[in-house]
Design an enzyme around this catalytic site. Sequence first.
Site, PDB file in Angstrom:
ATOM      1  N   TYR A  29      78.370  50.661  51.868  1.00 44.29           N
ATOM      2  CA  TYR A  29      78.239  50.990  53.292  1.00 44.29           C
ATOM      3  C   TYR A  29      78.514  49.819  54.231  1.00 44.29           C
ATOM      4  CZ  TYR A  29      75.992  55.049  51.218  1.00 44.29           C
ATOM      5  OH  TYR A  29      75.723  56.170  50.465  1.00 44.29           O
ATOM      6  N   SER A  97      69.350  55.176  47.723  1.00 48.59           N
ATOM      7  CA  SER A  97      70.487  56.069  47.622  1.00 48.59           C
ATOM      8  C   SER A  97      71.551  55.446  46.712  1.00 48.59           C
ATOM      9  CB  SER A  97      71.026  56.394  49.012  1.00 48.59           C
ATOM     10  OG  SER A  97      71.859  57.524  48.982  1.00 48.59           O
ATOM     11  N   TYR A  98      72.785  55.257  47.199  1.00 43.81           N
ATOM     12  CA  TYR A  98      73.812  54.659  46.344  1.00 43.81           C
ATOM     13  C   TYR A  98      73.390  53.269  45.893  1.00 43.81           C
ATOM     14  CZ  TYR A  98      78.444  53.665  44.478  1.00 43.81           C
ATOM     15  OH  TYR A  98      79.490  53.375  43.623  1.00 43.81           O
ATOM     16  N   TRP A 146      78.771  63.821  52.687  1.00 49.11           N
ATOM     17  CA  TRP A 146      78.885  62.405  52.316  1.00 49.11           C
ATOM     18  C   TRP A 146      80.349  61.970  52.303  1.00 49.11           C
ATOM     19  CZ3 TRP A 146      80.836  58.906  48.804  1.00 49.11           C
ATOM     20  CH2 TRP A 146      80.226  57.653  48.760  1.00 49.11           C
ATOM     21  N   ASP A 222      63.289  64.949  49.485  1.00 46.76           N
ATOM     22  CA  ASP A 222      64.553  64.268  49.217  1.00 46.76           C
ATOM     23  C   ASP A 222      65.294  64.948  48.070  1.00 46.76           C
ATOM     24  OD1 ASP A 222      66.511  62.093  49.450  1.00 46.76           O
ATOM     25  OD2 ASP A 222      65.785  61.553  47.452  1.00 46.76           O
ATOM     26  N   HIS A 251      65.302  61.819  52.879  1.00 48.65           N
ATOM     27  CA  HIS A 251      66.113  60.731  52.330  1.00 48.65           C
ATOM     28  C   HIS A 251      65.914  59.424  53.091  1.00 48.65           C
ATOM     29  CE1 HIS A 251      69.217  59.553  49.534  1.00 48.65           C
ATOM     30  NE2 HIS A 251      69.952  59.042  50.487  1.00 48.65           N
TER      31      HIS A 251
END
Length: 546
Positions: A29, A97-98, A146, A222, A251
Site C-alpha cells: 500500500y 490485512s495484507y 480490493w 471482520d 476490518h
Amino acid sequence: MRDGVLLSANIFRPSAPGRYPTILQRTPYNKGNAITATFQVFVNHGYAVMVQDVRGRYRSQGKFEPINQEVNDGDDTLNWIARQPWSDGGVGMYGGSYLGIAQWKAALSQNPHLKAIFPYVSGDDDYRDRFYSTGGAMKLGHRLLWFAENMRAAGYRPPDFRKYVATLPVRSGDFAATGHRVDDWELAADHPTYDEFWRASSVREHLKSIRVPVFSVGGWYDNYVESDLHAFSVLAKSHHSNRIMIGPWAHVFSVTFPSVNYGKEALVPLRTEQLKWFDTWLKGIPTQEPRRPVRIFVMGINQWRDEDEWPLARAHKERFFLSGGGQLRLEANAPAAYDSFVYDPRNPAPTTGGAVCCNPRVFPWGPMDQRQVEKRADVLVYSTPPLNADVEVTGPIKVVLYASSSAPDTDFTAKLVDVYPDGRALNLTDGILRTRYRESLETAKLMTPGDVYRLTIDTGVTSNVFRAGHRIRVEISSSNFPRFDRNPNTGSLVANERTLRKATQTVYHDHERHSYVSLPVIPAAPVQLTSNGQARYVPKRSPMAR
C-alpha cells in the site's frame, strides 16, 4: 531477492550507535518516504524499523503476484536485515490485512531471524478468506472492490461498485472493476474447488511449519475472523506462547458502528500490546502480567473476558429447531412440514452489513438492521419468543438444513440475528453453502432436482449475549449479494455462466427432517465438580418464554 529483483525499503534507527532488534513491515500500500508516528514509537523504544514495498508495488521491482511471492521474499528480506551492521539479528513483524498475510508467509520459511509476529485481520487461507468462502461461494464484493482500489489500470475510472459486481460472466468482473485482466482473478476463476493450487499457497495447510510466537488480533465483524481463530486453535496445541484477541470490530478497529455502541472498553491501544509482545521476544523482557491466551469481547454485555482455549470447552451445543409459523424452538415441531421460496438470481437478497471488506463507504459493514431484507419473499425468518433470561452464544455457528431445490446446483444462506425489544434485527454472523460442495470443497457434485439433502452451512463465529427480552433469529435464503456471487442455478461453472434461472427452494422441518441451528451456549449456572474431579455444569431451565 534471490532472483535479483530489488525491493525498496525505508529504514529508521535510533540515533545512538549500536545493534538493535528490528521491526519489519512489508506492504503493498505504498511505504512512502516519511516516518510515521507508529514507526517513531518503535524507534523511541529502542527498535530499528524497516518498511518495505512488496514485489511489484510502488518503488519495488518485479511483478506483483500476491498468492505466491511472499514466502521467499520475506525470507530473503529477513536474511538481508540480519546482515546489516545496525541489526542484532532479531526481527519481529506486525501489521494488518495484507501486511498480516505477509507475516504468516514469512513465518512459513522458518527463518531463524524471525522471532515473533503480530498479525491482525489477516486469516490463514487464500481460498477460504480472500477469494472464496468455507461454503465454496466466491467473496465477490470483497475481491473486486480490493482490485478496483489497488490494481486498476492507469487512468481507469471504474463504474459504480453495484455495476461492476453485477458483471456477467463473473470471470469478466476484473476487467469491469480495473480496466484490464488481473491474473489472480483469472486464476481464482480457474480453480473454484479447493485443489492443489490453493493447498500449495495456504498457510492453513502448513501451520505445523510455524515456529515463531504469534499474537493475532481480529474482529467479530471482520472477513478474516474465523480463520484467525482457526489458526490460533491449531497452533495453541503445540505452542503455548501464542495469544489472540477478538474485539467488536470490522476490518478497521477504530471505526465505530452507527447501530451499536460497544462502549469505551471496545477501544484497545494495540501499540501498547505490540511493544510488550516484542519486548518479550526480541529483548527478553519478561511479561509482567501473566494472561490467559484468549481475550474476547462479549457483545450484548460489552465486556472483555479471558479464556484458556478456542472454541470454549464449556460451550454446550444447543439445537434450536426451525418450525412452522416462523418459530425457532428448542423442540422439533412437525405441524407445518416445510417452507418454500423462489430464488431469482436476477433479484438477489442484498448484503446488509456483516463481515465484509474493505471500504465501508462503498460496502457497509458491521451490525445493521435486517428488517428490510426480512420482508422479502425469498427470505425465511425463524425467531424464538422473547427470552426470559440472558443467553450467551460464543463459538462457531452451524445451520443444518434438510432442503431440496428445482436446480442441479444452487446456494443456501444462513444468518444469525439478535432481535431487540424495539424490533431492531441486528446481524451477528452469516454463511453460505454452494450445494455442489455439500460433501467437500475438493469435489463438486451436482444435486438431483427435487431430492432432499442434508446441508450444513458454516455460519461463522461470534460472541454475544442475547439479553432477556430479546429474540434469537435465523434467516434462511439463497443469496447474500454482493458479499457472495450469485448462483445461476444452471449447474454450469459459475464463473463462466451468463444465463440466470429461477429455482424453487424448499426447507423441511418435519418429524424425520429436523432443520436446526446449532448454537454454542455458555452455561450460566456455576461449575460443580463431579466425583471424578471433572468440571460439570448444572443444567439450567429453558431461557425461552412459553
